[in-house]
Design an enzyme around this catalytic site. Sequence first.
Site, PDB file in Angstrom:
ATOM      1  CB  SER A  55      -0.927  -0.312   1.037  1.00  0.00           C
ATOM      2  OG  SER A  55      -2.197   0.951   1.098  1.00  0.00           O
TER       3      SER A  55
ATOM      4  CG  ASP B  13      -7.247  -3.149  -3.666  1.00  0.00           C
ATOM      5  OD1 ASP B  13      -7.923  -1.661  -3.740  1.00  0.00           O
ATOM      6  OD2 ASP B  13      -5.723  -3.191  -3.670  1.00  0.00           O
TER       7      ASP B  13
ATOM      8  CG  HIS C 212      -5.592  -2.358  -0.061  1.00  0.00           C
ATOM      9  ND1 HIS C 212      -5.223  -1.767  -0.877  1.00  0.00           N
ATOM     10  CD2 HIS C 212      -4.903  -2.115   1.167  1.00  0.00           C
ATOM     11  CE1 HIS C 212      -3.510  -1.166  -1.118  1.00  0.00           C
ATOM     12  NE2 HIS C 212      -3.764  -0.904   0.797  1.00  0.00           N
TER      13      HIS C 212
END
Length: 712
Positions: free
Chosen positions: A335, A618, A669
């Site tokens: 991320s 996602d 995610h």
Amino acid sequence: MALKKRGRAKEPEPSSPNASSSALPGTATPQEAPESPASPSPLPDPAMSPDASDPDPSEDVGDHAGDPKYKKLKHEVRSLKAHHKERHGPAKWYQLKRVWFPLGIFVGIGIASLFVSQSHIEEMQAQLSLLLDEYAVLPNLPDLNFTMVELEWARLRDSIPEVWKLNTDGREFQVGEAAKARGLTAQHPVVLIPGVISTGLESWSTSPAYRPFFREKVWGGFSMISQVTFNRALWMSALLLDPVTGLDPPEVKVRAAEGINAASSFIQGYWLWSKIVENLAVVNYDTNNLYMAAYDWRVSFYNLEERDGYFSRLKAMVEGLKHRQGRKVVLAAHSMGANYSFKWVESPEHGGGGPDWVENHIESYISIAGTHLGVSKAMAALLSGEMKDTVQMNPAGAYVLERFFSRAERQQLFRSWAGSASMWLKGGDAVWGDSDTAPDDVPGMTHTHGHLIAFRQGDENATVNRGDDVANMTSEDAGTWILQHTPSTFQIMMESNFSVAMERDEAQLIRNNADHRKWSNPLEVQLPRAPSMKIYCVYGHGKETERSYWYARGSYEHDGDLADGSDPKCLDPDDRSCTTPRPPLDLPLLKTSWIDAEYTDLENQPVVRNGVKMGEGDGTVSLLSLGAMCVEGWKRPRWNPAGIVVTTVELPHLPVPTIPRGGANTSDHVDILGSTALNEIILKVATGVGHEVQENFVSNIREYAKKVRWEG
């Protein structure tokens, strides 16, 4: 003047059982009762009820024995009980405390048992034996053997349906075991870099107000839940950063947790990196060749080095791992952790590693769901303190959230976290589209994603008039609009820490190597000159993701930030004792704005849910941000002069409905960190068989990326 004679009042005579004082309110006494069958029945005669009979005087003990008032009150209580029993019958079994109390105990034990593993039983046996030996509270007993308990407990847990296994789902260590069976073992040291909000944060404040939770987590863990519930004001003040310096406010000190556990789980039972750590451990990884580079994700990248020396310590760790293990290091970043480039370590004014440092120390770089080009929800959070997660709550949840943690408070918190601003959308209209079209628009769309923020016009269902001063906005327009509606301290922070443009001039790209504001934007810096390094972009696809928004506008209000006025008296926003008087005719000029949660359209494209226009991704990051640089931008020599090989692996989102976190094939995610496919990729790269990782596509990212205006 007559004086009243003082003396002891005469005790009243006890009432008879049929006296009116013993009747229920509204019930006629026998003397007053009309001769009607509809009249309420009088209380039963206690003498006729064995349960209500007067006790033997010998039973009255204490100071009340023989007291007429006490006997009268006791008699009336028994009469009322008898009357209630006659009218309603005996209490049902499920109304008894003796049922609910033990039931609550069993339910609590059952919930707690979900978090008990077999190792806990083994530890209990050892601790109990040690306790008995230490204190000799019991005579000598034969050695306790919990073997059967362990076996029965394991059998019981195996029989529990997957949906109830909150902390495990039966796949622990399986990927590692499969790699070990192939003869694979640890080759390259591994450094894990968590994403935003993944690292736990601890309070190191020693001021009296914060001492009760010194060294406790204010972010992550059950201690955070306790503090949010009972000390919300202190908790929020601990997490807020100083709006001027971007560092700790006075009397407050919060630091990132350290070690593997810093980001293994968010709270007990909600794993983050623990699945990856477990599988790496099977192939001979431990704290000697595995490092969790946890950091305070609230702080800007520049201040992260200035305050904590984060990048200096990371550089030293990588160099130490390579020196001890004799092999180059694998970096795996998730991320927001994938946002920062290698320019800091190369810069002579910062890391001092030189242009060859990456080539000499980094074997591979794995970007896991990297937010390379920003996140739409970051824009909404900074503008109005909202995102998909808040506006799509049910009405009851939304009411509780607003009452407990209001939109204004969320807005203040997000704006103080300079680190979150690193996820501002990058590339402007060239990447995210204009008023006519966007690269990820699909055929048949009734409204383009190029309008990042749009307002409904001429809709009878629109309850708020948008006004004539604001039109639909692209990402560039929206960025300017957000800055116009934020305090000057936030504007200064953005200008001094980040840049979000696209740079096409190669000479300027080289000059950007010396500008730290550009380093978190892959469109304004080049990849390092490390031709032997490999890059793997791994991310999920197939889950609806917020891409753009419908906004509504309300009435005018004061912006509340008088420090930005023409003649401010209070320049320090933390100085509560100072007030800046409003000037004459100071009219409210700022209109409130929020996501138009009342607007939902499931029939057209794009689908709109509670004011959020859904796109591909996602579940958190849009597809363009996840993959455009990987499949197109970094394929161009302008941004990849060394020709580093970039392999893109898209994982389809195929969750199992009966497993809370989706199971082996999820690509959400966050939950992707536990997916089998991602764990296999990481283990292959770490054990020296990264060449087995092949590209895989399940979306149209290559077509979308070609529509980005790379050449202007």
